[in-house]
Design a protein around this motif. Sequence first.
Motif, PDB file in Angstrom:
ATOM      1  N   ASN A  37      82.582  35.056  38.805  1.00 54.47           N
ATOM      2  CA  ASN A  37      83.118  36.303  38.228  1.00 54.47           C
ATOM      3  C   ASN A  37      82.363  36.629  36.936  1.00 54.47           C
ATOM      4  OD1 ASN A  37      84.602  38.514  37.625  1.00 54.47           O
ATOM      5  ND2 ASN A  37      86.605  37.532  37.850  1.00 54.47           N
ATOM      6  N   ASP A  38      81.091  37.024  37.118  1.00 57.83           N
ATOM      7  CA  ASP A  38      80.169  37.197  35.992  1.00 57.83           C
ATOM      8  C   ASP A  38      80.628  38.231  34.971  1.00 57.83           C
ATOM      9  OD1 ASP A  38      78.108  35.435  36.963  1.00 57.83           O
ATOM     10  OD2 ASP A  38      77.633  36.956  38.459  1.00 57.83           O
ATOM     11  N   ALA A  39      81.435  39.208  35.409  1.00 55.39           N
ATOM     12  CA  ALA A  39      81.829  40.281  34.488  1.00 55.39           C
ATOM     13  C   ALA A  39      82.817  39.797  33.430  1.00 55.39           C
ATOM     14  CB  ALA A  39      82.412  41.455  35.269  1.00 55.39           C
ATOM     15  N   VAL A  40      83.481  38.662  33.661  1.00 56.12           N
ATOM     16  CA  VAL A  40      84.476  38.202  32.678  1.00 56.12           C
ATOM     17  C   VAL A  40      84.193  36.834  32.050  1.00 56.12           C
ATOM     18  CG1 VAL A  40      86.381  39.590  33.598  1.00 56.12           C
ATOM     19  CG2 VAL A  40      86.058  37.270  34.429  1.00 56.12           C
ATOM     20  N   VAL A  41      83.400  35.991  32.714  1.00 58.82           N
ATOM     21  CA  VAL A  41      83.186  34.666  32.093  1.00 58.82           C
ATOM     22  C   VAL A  41      81.919  34.680  31.236  1.00 58.82           C
ATOM     23  CG1 VAL A  41      84.445  33.111  33.630  1.00 58.82           C
ATOM     24  CG2 VAL A  41      82.158  33.868  34.264  1.00 58.82           C
ATOM     25  N   VAL A  42      81.985  33.985  30.120  1.00 60.34           N
ATOM     26  CA  VAL A  42      80.811  33.939  29.239  1.00 60.34           C
ATOM     27  C   VAL A  42      80.026  32.649  29.483  1.00 60.34           C
ATOM     28  CG1 VAL A  42      81.677  35.455  27.424  1.00 60.34           C
ATOM     29  CG2 VAL A  42      82.241  33.020  27.369  1.00 60.34           C
ATOM     30  N   ASP A  43      78.767  32.646  29.045  1.00 61.16           N
ATOM     31  CA  ASP A  43      77.853  31.549  29.371  1.00 61.16           C
ATOM     32  C   ASP A  43      78.433  30.155  29.108  1.00 61.16           C
ATOM     33  OD1 ASP A  43      76.118  33.406  30.174  1.00 61.16           O
ATOM     34  OD2 ASP A  43      74.584  33.046  28.654  1.00 61.16           O
ATOM     35  N   GLU A  44      79.144  30.025  27.988  1.00 63.54           N
ATOM     36  CA  GLU A  44      79.631  28.703  27.575  1.00 63.54           C
ATOM     37  C   GLU A  44      80.591  28.092  28.600  1.00 63.54           C
ATOM     38  OE1 GLU A  44      79.593  31.376  25.669  1.00 63.54           O
ATOM     39  OE2 GLU A  44      77.981  30.757  24.326  1.00 63.54           O
ATOM     40  N   ILE A  45      81.317  28.936  29.310  1.00 62.26           N
ATOM     41  CA  ILE A  45      82.323  28.381  30.232  1.00 62.26           C
ATOM     42  C   ILE A  45      81.989  28.698  31.696  1.00 62.26           C
ATOM     43  CG2 ILE A  45      84.246  28.326  28.582  1.00 62.26           C
ATOM     44  CD1 ILE A  45      85.137  31.019  29.954  1.00 62.26           C
ATOM     45  N   LYS A  46      80.703  29.005  31.934  1.00 65.10           N
ATOM     46  CA  LYS A  46      80.314  29.375  33.301  1.00 65.10           C
ATOM     47  C   LYS A  46      79.841  28.176  34.111  1.00 65.10           C
ATOM     48  CE  LYS A  46      78.248  33.281  34.537  1.00 65.10           C
ATOM     49  NZ  LYS A  46      77.335  34.417  34.590  1.00 65.10           N
ATOM     50  N   VAL A  47      79.959  28.278  35.428  1.00 61.72           N
ATOM     51  CA  VAL A  47      79.227  27.344  36.282  1.00 61.72           C
ATOM     52  C   VAL A  47      77.748  27.650  36.044  1.00 61.72           C
ATOM     53  CG1 VAL A  47      78.755  26.668  38.662  1.00 61.72           C
ATOM     54  CG2 VAL A  47      81.078  27.305  38.006  1.00 61.72           C
ATOM     55  N   GLY A  48      77.419  28.948  35.994  1.00 61.34           N
ATOM     56  CA  GLY A  48      76.099  29.378  35.530  1.00 61.34           C
ATOM     57  C   GLY A  48      75.084  29.682  36.607  1.00 61.34           C
ATOM     58  N   ASP A  49      75.110  28.951  37.697  1.00 64.95           N
ATOM     59  CA  ASP A  49      74.152  29.263  38.762  1.00 64.95           C
ATOM     60  C   ASP A  49      74.844  29.078  40.109  1.00 64.95           C
ATOM     61  OD1 ASP A  49      73.135  26.630  40.231  1.00 64.95           O
ATOM     62  OD2 ASP A  49      73.649  26.156  38.166  1.00 64.95           O
ATOM     63  N   ASN A  50      74.397  29.868  41.069  1.00 65.05           N
ATOM     64  CA  ASN A  50      75.095  29.871  42.356  1.00 65.05           C
ATOM     65  C   ASN A  50      74.722  28.708  43.268  1.00 65.05           C
ATOM     66  OD1 ASN A  50      76.615  31.998  41.625  1.00 65.05           O
ATOM     67  ND2 ASN A  50      75.797  33.454  43.117  1.00 65.05           N
ATOM     68  N   ASP A  51      73.643  27.978  42.923  1.00 65.86           N
ATOM     69  CA  ASP A  51      73.362  26.754  43.694  1.00 65.86           C
ATOM     70  C   ASP A  51      74.520  25.780  43.466  1.00 65.86           C
ATOM     71  OD1 ASP A  51      70.886  27.695  44.570  1.00 65.86           O
ATOM     72  OD2 ASP A  51      69.882  26.985  42.761  1.00 65.86           O
ATOM     73  N   THR A  52      74.828  25.559  42.181  1.00 60.45           N
ATOM     74  CA  THR A  52      75.941  24.661  41.841  1.00 60.45           C
ATOM     75  C   THR A  52      77.262  25.216  42.362  1.00 60.45           C
ATOM     76  OG1 THR A  52      74.706  24.095  39.853  1.00 60.45           O
ATOM     77  CG2 THR A  52      77.014  23.422  39.899  1.00 60.45           C
ATOM     78  N   LEU A  53      77.473  26.531  42.153  1.00 57.12           N
ATOM     79  CA  LEU A  53      78.727  27.148  42.626  1.00 57.12           C
ATOM     80  C   LEU A  53      78.913  26.917  44.135  1.00 57.12           C
ATOM     81  CD1 LEU A  53      81.164  29.043  41.818  1.00 57.12           C
ATOM     82  CD2 LEU A  53      79.788  30.910  42.738  1.00 57.12           C
ATOM     83  N   SER A  54      77.833  27.085  44.899  1.00 59.73           N
ATOM     84  CA  SER A  54      77.975  26.956  46.359  1.00 59.73           C
ATOM     85  C   SER A  54      78.315  25.511  46.732  1.00 59.73           C
ATOM     86  CB  SER A  54      76.718  27.442  47.085  1.00 59.73           C
ATOM     87  OG  SER A  54      75.629  26.649  46.725  1.00 59.73           O
ATOM     88  N   ALA A  55      77.774  24.540  45.984  1.00 61.69           N
ATOM     89  CA  ALA A  55      78.106  23.138  46.274  1.00 61.69           C
ATOM     90  C   ALA A  55      79.567  22.861  45.922  1.00 61.69           C
ATOM     91  CB  ALA A  55      77.186  22.210  45.490  1.00 61.69           C
ATOM     92  N   LEU A  56      80.040  23.469  44.824  1.00 59.57           N
ATOM     93  CA  LEU A  56      81.449  23.277  44.450  1.00 59.57           C
ATOM     94  C   LEU A  56      82.375  23.916  45.486  1.00 59.57           C
ATOM     95  CD1 LEU A  56      81.158  23.895  40.586  1.00 59.57           C
ATOM     96  CD2 LEU A  56      81.513  21.704  41.747  1.00 59.57           C
ATOM     97  N   VAL A  57      81.961  25.055  46.023  1.00 55.96           N
ATOM     98  CA  VAL A  57      82.755  25.716  47.070  1.00 55.96           C
ATOM     99  C   VAL A  57      82.747  24.857  48.341  1.00 55.96           C
ATOM    100  CG1 VAL A  57      82.846  27.732  48.617  1.00 55.96           C
ATOM    101  CG2 VAL A  57      82.472  28.056  46.166  1.00 55.96           C
ATOM    102  N   ALA A  58      81.573  24.325  48.689  1.00 55.83           N
ATOM    103  CA  ALA A  58      81.465  23.476  49.890  1.00 55.83           C
ATOM    104  C   ALA A  58      82.418  22.283  49.764  1.00 55.83           C
ATOM    105  CB  ALA A  58      80.028  23.002  50.061  1.00 55.83           C
ATOM    106  N   LYS A  59      82.459  21.710  48.550  1.00 54.86           N
ATOM    107  CA  LYS A  59      83.322  20.552  48.288  1.00 54.86           C
ATOM    108  C   LYS A  59      84.796  20.963  48.331  1.00 54.86           C
ATOM    109  CE  LYS A  59      84.111  17.207  44.612  1.00 54.86           C
ATOM    110  NZ  LYS A  59      83.719  16.780  43.276  1.00 54.86           N
ATOM    111  N   LEU A  60      85.111  22.096  47.705  1.00 58.12           N
ATOM    112  CA  LEU A  60      86.495  22.581  47.656  1.00 58.12           C
ATOM    113  C   LEU A  60      87.057  22.818  49.064  1.00 58.12           C
ATOM    114  CD1 LEU A  60      88.770  23.995  45.732  1.00 58.12           C
ATOM    115  CD2 LEU A  60      87.668  26.095  46.435  1.00 58.12           C
ATOM    116  N   VAL A  61      86.251  23.460  49.904  1.00 61.01           N
ATOM    117  CA  VAL A  61      86.737  23.821  51.245  1.00 61.01           C
ATOM    118  C   VAL A  61      86.493  22.678  52.239  1.00 61.01           C
ATOM    119  CG1 VAL A  61      86.671  25.658  53.012  1.00 61.01           C
ATOM    120  CG2 VAL A  61      86.131  26.215  50.657  1.00 61.01           C
ATOM    121  N   GLN A  62      85.696  21.689  51.827  1.00 58.16           N
ATOM    122  CA  GLN A  62      85.306  20.572  52.708  1.00 58.16           C
ATOM    123  C   GLN A  62      84.671  21.088  53.998  1.00 58.16           C
ATOM    124  OE1 GLN A  62      85.093  17.000  52.727  1.00 58.16           O
ATOM    125  NE2 GLN A  62      84.854  17.646  50.594  1.00 58.16           N
TER     126      GLN A  62
END
Length: 271
Positions: free
Chosen positions: A148-173
């Motif tokens: 949600n790039d429009a509301v989160v700032v750099d300091e508290i971001k996942v920051g890149d979608n490679d990492t985000l996609s791995a976290l999603v893969a893990k979350l949904v198993q």
Amino acid sequence: MNQIITNKRNEQLKSIKNIVVKVGSSTLTYANGLLNLSHIEHLVRQLSDLHNRGYGIILVSSGAIGAGIGKLGLKERPKSIPEKQAAAAVGQGILMHMYEKVFSEYGKTVGQILLTKEDMTDPIRRNNAHNTFTSLLEQRVIPIINENDAVVVDEIKVGDNDTLSALVAKLVQVDLLILMSDIDGLYDCDPRKNKKAKLISFVDEITEEIVSCAGGAGSNLGTGGMATKINAAKISTDSGISMVIVNGDNAEVLRDILDGKEVGTWFNARK
Ligand code: GLU
């Protein structure tokens, strides 16, 4: 083709049901930030075809900031946080409009989820997000994810979608994570600098040597380089999910992976 590697890939391909596919800004948008319609159409067609084959598909799509830059006519990627967030707010709508339009041509229903880091770390929010994904997949919807790039700032971001996609893969198993990039996979040295660089087609364990193969940052529209992909591979394989890096320029690449062709770099799940 190495038979042992092919067998190892094929063994896992038999039991795949749900897949996370991540596509980067460099595949979705031209250097000027405008949408690469032919890549988007190929991508959506391939995903719809896999969906027809029975797979559950989750798409993690970058390109919001890139598309916003194009629409706003900015000459370069903005530096200030509010400008980046404004570009993301404009671009996310453009992306979803495009996906909704092209997926519906193939009879597919999509749903947007914009995530923040806390959705992945806070147990209650994690559980909520997990339930939403489960419900969408049960209803055969294709969730389309971005940070949600429009509301989160750099300091508290996942920051890149490679990492985000791995976290999603893990979350949904899910059973497989595919990162579509503008490079064929992981090379033993930087292929942009060394013509003799060789593609590594199979990684059983992410050793120091593998980490050192990952060069610096990629294109100037996306944020990920090979380093974030290796980070994603660690998260994914440690969670028991194999990950593949492939080149999104190849219009049949997703089918090739699932048909057992030795494309890209396969990072094998840890037991
Ligand atoms: N979330 C960012 C966007 O949609 C991209 C992050 C990335 O490229 O990894 O523009």
